[in-house]
Design an enzyme around this catalytic site. Structure first.
Site, short mmCIF file in Angstrom:
data_model
loop_
_atom_site.label_atom_id
_atom_site.label_comp_id
_atom_site.label_asym_id
_atom_site.label_seq_id
_atom_site.Cartn_x
_atom_site.Cartn_y
_atom_site.Cartn_z
N GLY A 14 16.24 -5.44 -15.88
CA GLY A 14 15.87 -5.16 -14.57
C GLY A 14 14.81 -5.41 -13.96
CB CYS A 15 12.66 -4.37 -11.40
SG CYS A 15 11.07 -5.06 -10.63
CG PHE A 16 11.37 -9.96 -12.19
CD1 PHE A 16 10.21 -9.56 -11.15
CD2 PHE A 16 11.38 -11.55 -12.07
CE1 PHE A 16 10.16 -10.00 -10.01
CE2 PHE A 16 11.11 -12.22 -11.34
CZ PHE A 16 10.44 -11.10 -9.77
CD1 TRP A 17 7.21 -8.17 -10.07
CD2 TRP A 17 7.91 -5.98 -8.87
NE1 TRP A 17 7.64 -8.21 -8.97
CE2 TRP A 17 7.19 -7.15 -8.15
CE3 TRP A 17 8.38 -4.89 -8.14
CZ2 TRP A 17 8.28 -7.29 -6.10
CZ3 TRP A 17 8.05 -5.03 -7.20
CH2 TRP A 17 8.09 -5.37 -5.80
CB CYS A 18 10.12 -2.80 -14.82
SG CYS A 18 10.01 -1.84 -13.34
#
Length: 180
Positions: A14-18
């Site tokens: 998913g989102c790489f920030w996560c």
């Protein structure tokens, strides 16, 4: 003499920030870089191009880890249990192929370990695991403002409502694997 057994691992959940925020808390992790892989675009793709879904790239992280401190297998278990590997081309409200669940292996040994871990975890999920296991081709580092995103923006709504719960889940499930 302090030598480390440094290796690379590349995951998209998913989102790489996560995923970046999760792995920065794991002991044995030396560095986490957010980036893109698995697509085709001339030159280095931009975040805007990735978000269009037209390049085929996934948002990923590349982890440098000390294999004498944490194993690739342990990293995979953490990865598979801190995102939803049963959602095809999405994680929660983030929808598109750029948010697919993917393990990019760096060699045949990583491929075999990834296949084994996924096979062992199937029974813990109600739905089929759709995580892609593919060879790493090219890893492109994302723009600077994506690096250390959670640490630099933890008060933002997305961080509070999406990333913080993933970190809480990590701390609950994998307390023995966390940095002190």
């Amino acid at each position: 003499m302090n030598t480390k057994n440094l290796k690379l691992a590349t995951f998209g959940g998913g989102c790489f920030w996560c995923t970046e925020a999760v792995f920065l808390e794991v002991k044995g992790i030396e560095k986490v870089v957010s980036g893109y892989s698995g697509g085709n675009a001339p030159g280095k793709p931009t975040y805007r191009e990735i978000c269009s879904g037209l390049t085929g790239h996934a948002e990923v992280i590349q982890v440098t880890y000390d294999a004498d401190v944490i194993s690739y297998e342990d990293l995979l278990v953490i990865f598979m249990t801190t995102h939803d590997p049963t959602q095809l081309n999405r994680q929660g409200a983030d929808v598109g192929t750029q948010y697919r669940s993917v393990i990019y292996y760096h060699d045949d040994a990583q491929k075999k370990i990834a296949e084994t871990v996924v096979e062992q975890l199937v029974r813990y999920f109600d739905d089929p695991i759709v995580t892609e296991i593919s060879p790493l081709d090219i890893f492109y580092e994302a723009e600077d403002y994506h690096q250390d995103y959670y640490r630099n923006n933890s008060e933002q709504g997305y961080c509070s409502f999406v990333i913080t719960p993933k970190i809480m889940k990590l701390r609950k499930l994998h307390a023995d694997k966390l940095k002190s």
